[in-house]
Design an enzyme around this catalytic site. Sequence first.
Site, mmCIF file in Angstrom:
data_model
loop_
_atom_site.group_PDB
_atom_site.id
_atom_site.type_symbol
_atom_site.label_atom_id
_atom_site.label_comp_id
_atom_site.label_asym_id
_atom_site.label_seq_id
_atom_site.Cartn_x
_atom_site.Cartn_y
_atom_site.Cartn_z
ATOM 1 N N ASP A 141 0.769 -1.087 -0.471
ATOM 2 C CA ASP A 141 -0.099 0.097 0.017
ATOM 3 C C ASP A 141 0.999 1.167 0.427
ATOM 4 O OD1 ASP A 141 -2.712 1.164 1.789
ATOM 5 O OD2 ASP A 141 -2.728 1.500 -0.174
ATOM 6 N N LYS A 144 2.720 3.698 -5.444
ATOM 7 C CA LYS A 144 2.900 2.339 -7.092
ATOM 8 C C LYS A 144 3.637 1.800 -7.170
ATOM 9 C CE LYS A 144 -0.788 3.477 -3.798
ATOM 10 N NZ LYS A 144 -1.339 2.350 -2.999
ATOM 11 N N ASP A 169 -3.351 -2.698 -2.513
ATOM 12 C CA ASP A 169 -3.875 -1.648 -2.753
ATOM 13 C C ASP A 169 -4.102 -0.891 -3.868
ATOM 14 O OD1 ASP A 169 -5.365 1.130 -0.722
ATOM 15 O OD2 ASP A 169 -6.556 -0.803 -1.946
ATOM 16 N N ASN A 170 -5.306 -0.902 -4.571
ATOM 17 C CA ASN A 170 -5.300 0.305 -5.306
ATOM 18 C C ASN A 170 -4.280 0.248 -6.797
ATOM 19 O OD1 ASN A 170 -3.644 2.264 -3.055
ATOM 20 N ND2 ASN A 170 -5.670 2.856 -3.382
ATOM 21 N N GLU A 199 -11.484 4.526 -1.829
ATOM 22 C CA GLU A 199 -11.740 4.280 -0.524
ATOM 23 C C GLU A 199 -12.837 5.805 0.339
ATOM 24 O OE1 GLU A 199 -8.854 3.465 -0.993
ATOM 25 O OE2 GLU A 199 -6.906 5.238 -0.270
#
Length: 214
Positions: A141, A144, A169-170, A199
């Site tokens: 997380d 990136k 995540d993401n 989120e």
Amino acid sequence: TGSTRPQRLLRAVQKKATQGDPQSVIATIDDFCRHSEWAMNVGDEKGLILDSIVSEVNPSTALELGTYCGYSTVRIARLLPPGGRCITLEFNPAYAAVARQVIAWAGIQDKVQLVEGPSGDLIPQMKELFGVQTFDFVFLDHWKDRYLPDAKLLEECGLLREGTVLLADNVICPGTPEYLQYVRNSPRYESRYFKSHLEYTKVEDGLEKSVFLG
Ligand SMILES: O=C(NC/C=C/[C@H]1OC[C@H](O)[C@@H]1O)c1cc([N+](=O)[O-])cc(O)c1O
Ligand SMILES: [Mg+2]
């Protein structure tokens, strides 16, 4: 000089959450981010997917890349079995300082080792610094564009075992295209996408669960 958003988030936790109660810390942060100031925690919707995968893996040793304010650290650590531990890496000292206090307020500091520094430098030191053999679970997380190099580094350092679960995540927003392409096409991983939302918003995002096959 005013306060920062992480400091205001911490103040909300210390004002509204019950000390020693991880669930109330989680709920307070989600309420703060939904009704006061958006912040880049994994959040409540993706958080439930994180919880279910952590519970399924039941990790003795978990690694988190990108602590930020400690929200997902608390989500993970509260679910660990007795003796389980979560090592979490954070590059930004100001974020780390807030995260330590959020984790302490939740009362799960004994299960967490927060290390400040660049993941690329710290991952090769995991064995010597913390006596880690291999990780059972890794939550990605952080930046990136570091997901792919750090996943490869974990492989090269022998820190993954057959069955280690990587959860990222993401993968849609902000997006991690190179990482996604790698884990979905590599014969060394079995990968699955869990569709969700960024989120506290209606924007699509999701988590990618990738099992290392050894
Ligand atoms: O950059 C994100 N995370 C990377 C965190 C970066 C910070 O953590 C490591 C380093 O200290 C850096 O300052 C992010 C960004 C969004 N976003 O919507 O922009 C949503 C998310 O869930 C995110 O994890
Ligand atoms: Mg994130």
